[in-house]
Enzyme design. Structure first.
Site, PDB file in Angstrom:
ATOM      1  N   GLY A 267       0.831  -1.191   0.000  1.00  0.00           N
ATOM      2  CA  GLY A 267       0.000   0.000   0.000  1.00  0.00           C
ATOM      3  C   GLY A 267       0.867   1.243   0.000  1.00  0.00           C
TER       4      GLY A 267
ATOM      5  N   GLN B 164       3.209  10.034   1.049  1.00  0.00           N
ATOM      6  CA  GLN B 164       4.502   9.333   1.139  1.00  0.00           C
ATOM      7  C   GLN B 164       5.415   9.663  -0.041  1.00  0.00           C
ATOM      8  OE1 GLN B 164       2.416   5.364   2.009  1.00  0.00           O
ATOM      9  NE2 GLN B 164       4.336   5.172   3.114  1.00  0.00           N
TER      10      GLN B 164
ATOM     11  N   CYS C 143       5.536   0.057   7.347  1.00  0.00           N
ATOM     12  CA  CYS C 143       5.228   1.198   6.484  1.00  0.00           C
ATOM     13  C   CYS C 143       6.469   1.525   5.656  1.00  0.00           C
ATOM     14  CB  CYS C 143       4.841   2.389   7.355  1.00  0.00           C
ATOM     15  SG  CYS C 143       4.419   3.862   6.416  1.00  0.00           S
ATOM     16  N   LEU C 144       6.248   1.834   4.380  1.00  0.00           N
ATOM     17  CA  LEU C 144       7.400   2.155   3.519  1.00  0.00           C
ATOM     18  C   LEU C 144       8.092   3.443   3.981  1.00  0.00           C
ATOM     19  CD1 LEU C 144       5.960   1.261  -0.006  1.00  0.00           C
ATOM     20  CD2 LEU C 144       7.611  -0.043   1.368  1.00  0.00           C
TER      21      LEU C 144
ATOM     22  N   HIS D 113      -4.813   1.785   7.265  1.00  0.00           N
ATOM     23  CA  HIS D 113      -3.450   2.320   7.391  1.00  0.00           C
ATOM     24  C   HIS D 113      -3.232   3.446   6.362  1.00  0.00           C
ATOM     25  CE1 HIS D 113       1.083   1.601   7.816  1.00  0.00           C
ATOM     26  NE2 HIS D 113       0.997   2.377   6.749  1.00  0.00           N
ATOM     27  N   GLU D 114      -3.679   3.221   5.118  1.00  0.00           N
ATOM     28  CA  GLU D 114      -3.434   4.214   4.062  1.00  0.00           C
ATOM     29  C   GLU D 114      -4.302   5.460   4.245  1.00  0.00           C
ATOM     30  OE1 GLU D 114      -0.829   3.730   2.511  1.00  0.00           O
ATOM     31  OE2 GLU D 114      -0.636   1.582   2.916  1.00  0.00           O
TER      32      GLU D 114
ATOM     33  N   HIS E  30      -2.784   7.783   6.597  1.00  0.00           N
ATOM     34  CA  HIS E  30      -1.736   8.616   5.991  1.00  0.00           C
ATOM     35  C   HIS E  30      -2.316   9.920   5.439  1.00  0.00           C
ATOM     36  CE1 HIS E  30       2.088   6.508   5.988  1.00  0.00           C
ATOM     37  NE2 HIS E  30       1.559   5.388   5.551  1.00  0.00           N
TER      38      HIS E  30
HETATM   39 NI    NI Z   1       2.349   3.457   5.583  1.00  0.00          NI
END
Ligand code: NI
Length: 177
Positions: free
Chosen positions: A46, A51, A94-95, A136-137, A140
């Protein structure tokens, strides 16, 4: 098309509330494709627009298993309209916070409305990993990271690790210059 650089926490741009998209046009579709490519290359399941430094409410997800056909899911202005009372614990990463994994408690099922890439209003219900990823997304897009859902001690450990990582990367970059 090339993958976009992914911001690493702590970063002010990851703490911003993103703006709704008015019209799903070619520029939005291009951005969603870039985000998917960035997510696949990372690799991750995701990615949200902030991000990659974009303050619009855009999310891409693919929770298909390795070896299965890819199942890209693009969401514009996603909004959770219902969540189950039943919660569950799941390990999250998370990236933007590489190599940090913590158990996070969230509702098990959610219903989400969004615009697809043609601008059509859609609604879907999700459980399991997809429900987890959607929540989660969307977090963000409101400037919330998964480490905001754990204890302050764990959050501080994660942020200290990220500061170190960023210093290392900056060092490598200047060594190359
Ligand atoms: Ni994330």
């Amino acid at each position: 098309m090339t993958a976009l650089p992914i911001l690493i926490a702590p970063d002010r741009r990851l703490k911003t509330r993103c703006k709704s998209v008015d019209i799903v046009d070619d520029a939005i579709r291009r951005r969603l494709d870039q985000m998917l490519e960035t997510m696949y290359e990372a690799p991750g399941i995701g990615l949200a627009a902030p991000q990659v430094g974009d303050e619009r409410r855009l999310v891409v997800i693919d929770v298909s298993r390795e070896g299965d056909l890819p199942a890209p899911f693009k969401l514009v202005n996603p909004e959770i309209t219902w969540m189950s009372d039943q919660t569950c614990l799941m390990s999250e990463g998370c990236l933007s916070i590489p190599d940090v994994f913590y158990d996070v408690s969230r509702p098990e099922r959610v219903r989400v409305t969004y615009l697809d890439e043609s601008g059509t209003q859609c609604e879907t219900e999700a459980d399991g990993l997809l429900a987890r990823c959607i929540q989660h997304e969307i977090d963000h897009l409101d400037g919330i990271l998964f480490i905001d859902h754990v204890s302050m001690l764990k959050r501080n450990i994660a942020l200290a690790k990220m500061k170190k990582l960023k210093a290392q990367r900056a060092g490598k970059r200047s060594a190359k210059d």
